[in-house]
Design a protein around this motif. Structure first.
Motif, PDB file in Angstrom:
ATOM      1  N   ALA A  73       0.909  -1.265  -0.082  1.00 33.03           N
ATOM      2  CA  ALA A  73      -0.388  -0.107  -0.188  1.00 33.03           C
ATOM      3  C   ALA A  73       0.809   1.249   0.041  1.00 33.03           C
ATOM      4  CB  ALA A  73      -0.988   0.186   1.449  1.00 33.03           C
ATOM      5  N   SER A  74       1.829   1.200   0.687  1.00 31.70           N
ATOM      6  CA  SER A  74       2.687   2.375   0.728  1.00 31.70           C
ATOM      7  C   SER A  74       3.380   2.203  -0.615  1.00 31.70           C
ATOM      8  CB  SER A  74       4.043   1.974   1.640  1.00 31.70           C
ATOM      9  OG  SER A  74       4.923   2.972   1.478  1.00 31.70           O
ATOM     10  N   GLY A  75       3.841   1.677  -1.169  1.00 35.68           N
ATOM     11  CA  GLY A  75       4.361   1.724  -2.678  1.00 35.68           C
ATOM     12  C   GLY A  75       3.318   2.380  -3.545  1.00 35.68           C
ATOM     13  N   PHE A  76       2.370   1.792  -3.473  1.00 34.60           N
ATOM     14  CA  PHE A  76       1.225   2.105  -4.463  1.00 34.60           C
ATOM     15  C   PHE A  76       0.739   3.480  -4.018  1.00 34.60           C
ATOM     16  CE2 PHE A  76      -3.028   2.591  -6.307  1.00 34.60           C
ATOM     17  CZ  PHE A  76      -2.731   1.977  -7.722  1.00 34.60           C
ATOM     18  N   LEU A  77       0.728   3.823  -2.841  1.00 34.10           N
ATOM     19  CA  LEU A  77       0.202   5.231  -2.408  1.00 34.10           C
ATOM     20  C   LEU A  77       1.045   6.485  -2.942  1.00 34.10           C
ATOM     21  CD1 LEU A  77      -1.286   7.408  -0.599  1.00 34.10           C
ATOM     22  CD2 LEU A  77       0.044   6.808   1.185  1.00 34.10           C
ATOM     23  N   GLN A  78       2.502   6.040  -2.759  1.00 37.17           N
ATOM     24  CA  GLN A  78       3.548   6.941  -3.093  1.00 37.17           C
ATOM     25  C   GLN A  78       3.218   6.983  -4.701  1.00 37.17           C
ATOM     26  OE1 GLN A  78       5.669   9.066  -1.945  1.00 37.17           O
ATOM     27  NE2 GLN A  78       6.623   9.707  -3.848  1.00 37.17           N
ATOM     28  N   GLU A  79       3.085   6.235  -5.625  1.00 35.05           N
ATOM     29  CA  GLU A  79       2.868   6.583  -6.899  1.00 35.05           C
ATOM     30  C   GLU A  79       1.686   7.257  -7.257  1.00 35.05           C
ATOM     31  OE1 GLU A  79       5.539   6.240  -8.296  1.00 35.05           O
ATOM     32  OE2 GLU A  79       5.914   5.140  -6.406  1.00 35.05           O
ATOM     33  N   GLY A  80       0.824   7.587  -6.326  1.00 34.34           N
ATOM     34  CA  GLY A  80      -0.171   8.762  -6.517  1.00 34.34           C
ATOM     35  C   GLY A  80       0.440  10.132  -6.828  1.00 34.34           C
ATOM     36  N   TYR A  81       1.998  10.170  -6.400  1.00 38.26           N
ATOM     37  CA  TYR A  81       2.630  11.404  -6.931  1.00 38.26           C
ATOM     38  C   TYR A  81       3.016  11.195  -8.383  1.00 38.26           C
ATOM     39  CZ  TYR A  81       6.877  14.434  -6.631  1.00 38.26           C
ATOM     40  OH  TYR A  81       7.893  15.347  -6.893  1.00 38.26           O
ATOM     41  N   ALA A  82       3.367  10.040  -8.983  1.00 39.51           N
ATOM     42  CA  ALA A  82       3.709   9.740 -10.375  1.00 39.51           C
ATOM     43  C   ALA A  82       2.443   9.958 -11.046  1.00 39.51           C
ATOM     44  CB  ALA A  82       4.443   8.415 -10.401  1.00 39.51           C
ATOM     45  N   VAL A  83       1.410   9.454 -10.627  1.00 45.97           N
ATOM     46  CA  VAL A  83       0.079   9.590 -11.413  1.00 45.97           C
ATOM     47  C   VAL A  83      -0.412  10.854 -11.567  1.00 45.97           C
ATOM     48  CG1 VAL A  83      -2.359   8.913 -11.427  1.00 45.97           C
ATOM     49  CG2 VAL A  83      -0.880   7.246 -10.861  1.00 45.97           C
ATOM     50  N   GLY A  84      -0.142  11.898 -10.479  1.00 40.19           N
ATOM     51  CA  GLY A  84      -0.378  12.943 -10.588  1.00 40.19           C
ATOM     52  C   GLY A  84       0.443  13.845 -11.685  1.00 40.19           C
ATOM     53  N   TYR A  85       1.773  13.740 -11.710  1.00 43.89           N
ATOM     54  CA  TYR A  85       2.531  14.104 -12.666  1.00 43.89           C
ATOM     55  C   TYR A  85       2.229  13.613 -14.025  1.00 43.89           C
ATOM     56  CZ  TYR A  85       7.242  15.828 -14.404  1.00 43.89           C
ATOM     57  OH  TYR A  85       8.044  16.549 -15.174  1.00 43.89           O
ATOM     58  N   LEU A  86       1.818  12.402 -14.180  1.00 36.46           N
ATOM     59  CA  LEU A  86       1.425  11.778 -15.516  1.00 36.46           C
ATOM     60  C   LEU A  86       0.187  12.204 -15.713  1.00 36.46           C
ATOM     61  CD1 LEU A  86       1.655   9.404 -17.764  1.00 36.46           C
ATOM     62  CD2 LEU A  86       0.027   8.234 -15.836  1.00 36.46           C
ATOM     63  N   LEU A  87      -0.919  12.801 -15.053  1.00 34.39           N
ATOM     64  CA  LEU A  87      -2.191  13.426 -15.325  1.00 34.39           C
ATOM     65  C   LEU A  87      -2.039  14.623 -15.843  1.00 34.39           C
ATOM     66  CD1 LEU A  87      -5.394  13.142 -15.359  1.00 34.39           C
ATOM     67  CD2 LEU A  87      -5.173  13.705 -13.002  1.00 34.39           C
ATOM     68  N   ALA A  88      -0.870  15.546 -14.951  1.00 29.55           N
ATOM     69  CA  ALA A  88      -0.795  16.937 -15.652  1.00 29.55           C
ATOM     70  C   ALA A  88      -0.134  16.797 -16.940  1.00 29.55           C
ATOM     71  CB  ALA A  88       0.084  17.476 -14.709  1.00 29.55           C
ATOM     72  N   ALA A  89       0.869  15.831 -17.083  1.00 30.56           N
ATOM     73  CA  ALA A  89       1.540  15.699 -18.773  1.00 30.56           C
ATOM     74  C   ALA A  89       0.454  15.420 -19.596  1.00 30.56           C
ATOM     75  CB  ALA A  89       2.530  14.516 -18.606  1.00 30.56           C
ATOM     76  N   VAL A  90      -0.277  14.656 -19.333  1.00 35.30           N
ATOM     77  CA  VAL A  90      -1.512  14.122 -20.318  1.00 35.30           C
ATOM     78  C   VAL A  90      -2.254  15.444 -20.470  1.00 35.30           C
ATOM     79  CG1 VAL A  90      -3.648  12.979 -20.829  1.00 35.30           C
ATOM     80  CG2 VAL A  90      -1.432  11.691 -19.725  1.00 35.30           C
ATOM     81  N   VAL A  91      -2.877  16.263 -19.541  1.00 38.45           N
ATOM     82  CA  VAL A  91      -3.582  17.371 -20.019  1.00 38.45           C
ATOM     83  C   VAL A  91      -2.901  18.632 -20.655  1.00 38.45           C
ATOM     84  CG1 VAL A  91      -4.718  19.138 -18.738  1.00 38.45           C
ATOM     85  CG2 VAL A  91      -4.881  17.249 -17.701  1.00 38.45           C
ATOM     86  N   ASN A  92      -1.488  18.678 -20.225  1.00 39.22           N
ATOM     87  CA  ASN A  92      -0.564  19.529 -20.923  1.00 39.22           C
ATOM     88  C   ASN A  92      -0.498  19.297 -22.349  1.00 39.22           C
ATOM     89  OD1 ASN A  92       1.258  21.704 -20.790  1.00 39.22           O
ATOM     90  ND2 ASN A  92       2.888  20.154 -21.284  1.00 39.22           N
ATOM     91  N   LEU A  93      -0.370  17.616 -22.612  1.00 35.76           N
ATOM     92  CA  LEU A  93      -0.188  17.351 -23.927  1.00 35.76           C
ATOM     93  C   LEU A  93      -1.788  17.472 -24.892  1.00 35.76           C
ATOM     94  CD1 LEU A  93       1.554  15.649 -26.092  1.00 35.76           C
ATOM     95  CD2 LEU A  93       0.327  13.553 -24.838  1.00 35.76           C
ATOM     96  N   THR A  94      -2.986  17.311 -24.535  1.00 36.49           N
ATOM     97  CA  THR A  94      -4.071  17.292 -25.238  1.00 36.49           C
ATOM     98  C   THR A  94      -4.815  18.657 -25.068  1.00 36.49           C
ATOM     99  OG1 THR A  94      -4.844  16.009 -23.167  1.00 36.49           O
ATOM    100  CG2 THR A  94      -3.883  14.785 -24.994  1.00 36.49           C
TER     101      THR A  94
END
Length: 493
Positions: A169-190
């Motif tokens: 759970a700790s590992g997956f929770l931390q990857e909310g950080y990467a998911v947030g960056y990923l989501l921002a990148a997708v929005v910035n791209l599209t």
């Protein structure tokens, strides 16, 4: 002296031996059995903390993805624009103290709701500024709001989970950080290129996500830890004034008894924050400036890197249950060092994207273990698990806040040449600067991790809250060695 050196050597060597997660009770549950046994409230708390951490990351990296657009908007160079990133990181420590204390004193629910709404307000304001000075002021205040989310999101998501699932759970929770960056990148791209508002829309959408996360947390119940603590307080007839006095006294005792641990945690978090911010904050600008990528290609490479981050964090969190937190961190940081050449040397999109994937696999893999290591695994006082890791993390952020400016300054002194638009151009060599910074910091983190304490498998969900009498002292202590020190820890707590 020789005895102390021998003890330190034996401690460091012992830290490299794989150790399966300790079982404090006799439940004997497998990971899958523990996951199946989670209640709806436990799942809801976890996903709510995960969403809050996504909002934190999305809002922060909105600036990193917009550096080139902001240069044009405010007629500033990259070094000036990255001042906004530095200020945000500097002021996060203040927010960690304010909201962390509020959470450990009043509960997990409403401090996080208020924290998210304030962050949303300043993220919204970031999209309405008209001058660079206004932008810096708004991002500074946003940093205060942003500073509280890390500790509050972690305690909300993890403290009610059984120990058997906490590593994953700790590992997956931390990857909310990467998911947030990923989501921002997708929005910035599209979205950003297709709307007349441009980069401003990226910030406005982030404000809406934070409001959504606040609304979800508002409808969920308080943490079970605080429901129990409040019931005890009501039964004892204690007033708010008395509870405040107890909290302040317990905080003083915690700092007096654990000051060495506090210093160690800040040093460790400094290294980890240099790893993440040194490899992420300027990455899109590095690809566009030093490698000659288009904004579209640099954003796609950023997305690929964040996919590696998500995979690395989840796998590392699971692996740490079987070989120990510290050894997992060391292995994933060494992986970063191994892929630094692929991160900086190639010129092709495919090779650089592969380098981004594996470097972020290592960075966020190590971070995924830190998420749970920041509390029970380095003997954090359990009553202060929202304040302590949050403040330590944000103090590390404060020290590493100049990562992007260090890289832009270094790039202004180190130059390279590339073919762009049919001509040979001299550009800042961000590749060399990032490679040197990541290599040095990776070695530093490995050293800090080897000599640090570990107490994984702790049932921190069973401890008292910080405003209960004796909370900072009435703790479950780890086994002691012949010198009276906790096993797996070179410090006397």
């Amino acid at each position: 002296m020789s005895s102390a050196v021998t003890r330190l050597f034996n401690h460091c060597f012992a830290n490299l031996i794989p150790r399966r997660e300790k079982k404090i009770d006799d439940s004997g549950l497998t990971l899958w059995q523990a996951i199946r046994g989670l209640t709806l409230i436990q799942w809801a708390h976890f996903w709510c903390g995960w969403l809050a951490w996504i909002c934190d990351s999305y809002d922060f990296f909105s600036v990193s993805l917009s550096v080139t657009a902001l240069e044009k908007q405010f007629s500033k160079d990259a070094n000036s624009i990255t001042t906004a990133i530095t200020l945000t990181l500097l002021f996060r420590s203040l927010g960690a103290i304010i909201f962390g204390i509020a959470s450990d004193r009043f509960g997990r629910k409403w401090p996080l709701v208020i924290n998210l709404l304030i962050a949303a307000a300043f993220e919204l304001g970031s999209g309405f500024v008209s001058t660079f000075t206004q932008f810096l002021v708004v991002r500074s205040f946003f940093g205060v709001a942003m500073g509280g989310i890390w500790g509050l999101a972690a305690s909300t998501a993890l403290e009610n989970l059984p120990v058997e699932v906490r590593g994953l759970a700790s590992g997956f929770l931390q990857e909310g950080y990467a998911v947030g960056y990923l989501l921002a990148a997708v929005v910035n791209l599209t979205l950003v290129p297709e709307t007349p508002t441009g980069w401003r829309g990226l910030f406005w959408l982030g404000a809406g996500l934070s409001i959504l996360a606040a609304a979800i947390r508002a409808v969920l119940p308080e943490s079970g830890v605080f429901l129990r603590a409040k019931a005890v307080e009501r039964a004892a007839g204690r007033s708010t004034k008395n509870k405040t006095k107890v909290f302040l006294r317990e905080t003083k005792e915690m700092l007096k008894n654990h000051w060495i641990l506090c210093c160690y945690a800040v040093v460790l978090m400094t290294g980890f924050n240099f790893l993440s911010h040194g490899s992420q904050d300027l990455y899109p600008t590095y690809l566009q400036t030093t490698k000659g990528f288009t904004p579209h290609d640099s954003t796609v490479a950023t997305i690929i890197g964040n996919c590696g981050a998500i995979a690395g964090g989840t796998i590392a969190g699971w692996l740490s249950q079987y070989i120990g937190r510290r050894l997992t961190i060391i292995l994933f940081v060494l992986l970063i060092g191994a892929f630094i050449p692929l991160w900086i040397l190639p010129a092709s999109f495919g090779a650089l994207s592969a380098g981004a994937f594996w470097v972020q696999f290592g960075v966020q893999g190590a971070w995924g273990v830190v998420r749970v290591s920041a509390s029970p695994c380095i003997n954090v006082p359990p009553a202060f698990r929202a304040t302590f890791p949050g403040v330590a993390y944000q103090m590390g952020n404060m020290v590493s806040s100049a990562s992007a400016q260090i890289e832009t300054t270094g790039g202004n002194h180190l130059k390279t040449t590339i073919f762009k638009d049919g001509t040979l151009q001299t550009v800042p060599d961000y590749a060399t600067v990032q490679g040197i910074l990541l290599g040095v910091v990776a070695a530093f983190v490995v050293l800090c991790t080897i000599v640090g304490p570990e107490n994984h498998g702790s049932h921190f969900e069973k401890y008292k809250a910080a405003f209960e009498e004796g909370a900072g002292r009435d703790e479950e202590m780890p086994d002691l060695d012949e010198h009276g020190n906790p096993i797996g820890c070179i410090f006397t707590m």
